[in-house]
Design a protein around this motif. Structure first.
Motif, mmCIF file in Angstrom:
data_model
loop_
_atom_site.group_PDB
_atom_site.id
_atom_site.type_symbol
_atom_site.label_atom_id
_atom_site.label_comp_id
_atom_site.label_asym_id
_atom_site.label_seq_id
_atom_site.Cartn_x
_atom_site.Cartn_y
_atom_site.Cartn_z
ATOM 1 N N PRO A 276 0.823 -1.213 0.000
ATOM 2 C CA PRO A 276 0.000 0.000 0.000
ATOM 3 C C PRO A 276 0.860 1.269 0.000
ATOM 4 N N ALA A 277 2.040 1.192 0.622
ATOM 5 C CA ALA A 277 2.929 2.365 0.639
ATOM 6 C C ALA A 277 3.412 2.711 -0.761
ATOM 7 N N GLU B 30 0.564 4.194 -2.645
ATOM 8 C CA GLU B 30 0.257 5.534 -2.142
ATOM 9 C C GLU B 30 1.132 6.610 -2.778
ATOM 10 N N VAL C 62 -0.193 7.745 -6.217
ATOM 11 C CA VAL C 62 -1.547 8.296 -6.342
ATOM 12 C C VAL C 62 -1.552 9.651 -7.036
ATOM 13 N N GLU D 248 -7.211 7.517 -4.456
ATOM 14 C CA GLU D 248 -6.968 6.922 -3.133
ATOM 15 C C GLU D 248 -8.069 5.936 -2.775
ATOM 16 N N VAL E 6 -7.376 2.709 -4.520
ATOM 17 C CA VAL E 6 -6.306 1.960 -3.839
ATOM 18 C C VAL E 6 -6.858 1.285 -2.595
ATOM 19 N N THR F 230 -6.978 -2.856 -1.751
ATOM 20 C CA THR F 230 -5.962 -3.289 -0.793
ATOM 21 C C THR F 230 -6.447 -4.564 -0.118
#
Length: 199
Positions: free
Chosen positions: A143-144, A147, A150, A165, A168, A172
């Motif tokens: 996820p990092a 991120e 994005v 976002e 995402v 996830t």
């Protein structure tokens, strides 16, 4: 010398060979295939993902998202590096140790490129953005890593960062069984969802 005994042994061995060939070469594979197809049909068929009525990939195998020149396309989320180019016939690690100068130089070079491409400081680039998986075909990113992509993806597609976002967050995946592995984002599925929003 009595030839019956050796011939009997040869004939017994031949019959055993025939039986084992039928059992292990025909019956067992058909049974396993039947169970797999009935219980896990989608997975047994390769976990294929469809878009526009055709197969576009597998949720188990990563792929590149490049432009016509072979460079990473800013409109799409990018996967982690792969020394095999996500070729499923060439799986396996690069075999470079953690202290190998070649690996260290590649990581630093990749970190700088990822930071510049996404407009973030190098300190914000997570490890999976600069290192390949042990299989070289991992379809997921952390996820990092998603991120930090994005803002770029939103700008390139004319969307708000909040819209991207949400995509995402929706894609996830939790840890397996709640405690195995880490949270992850399937890049293929995320990009297909992005394409639906972009139109």
């Amino acid at each position: 010398m009595n030839l019956r005994t050796p011939m009997r042994t040869v004939w017994a061995a031949f019959r055993a060979l025939l039986v084992l060939t039928v059992v292990t070469g025909v019956v067992y594979p058909l049974a396993v295939t039947g169970v797999a197809q009935s219980a896990f049909g989608h997975r047994a068929d390769g976990s294929l993902v469809q878009a526009d009525g055709r197969d576009v990939g597998s949720s188990l195998i990563g792929q590149t998202w490049n432009d016509a020149n072979g460079d990473p396309d800013p409109r799409w989320f990018q996967p982690r590096p792969s020394h095999s180019g996500y070729d499923p016939t060439a799986t396996g690690s690069s075999q470079l140790g953690a202290s190998d100068p070649t690996l260290l130089a590649t990581v630093e070079e990749t970190r700088a490129a990822v930071a510049a491409f996404n407009g973030v400081p190098e300190s914000a680039v997570p490890a999976d953005a600069v290192t390949g998986s042990s299989s070289a075909i991992d379809p997921h990113v952390s996820p990092a890593y998603a991120e930090i992509q994005v803002a770029r993806v939103a700008a390139a597609n004319g969307l708000s960062p909040e819209q991207v976002e949400r995509l995402v967050a929706d894609h996830t995946e939790d840890r397996d069984l709640g405690f195995l592995g880490e949270e992850r984002v399937n890049v293929l599925e995320l990009n297909l969802a992005l394409r639906e929003v972009v139109g």
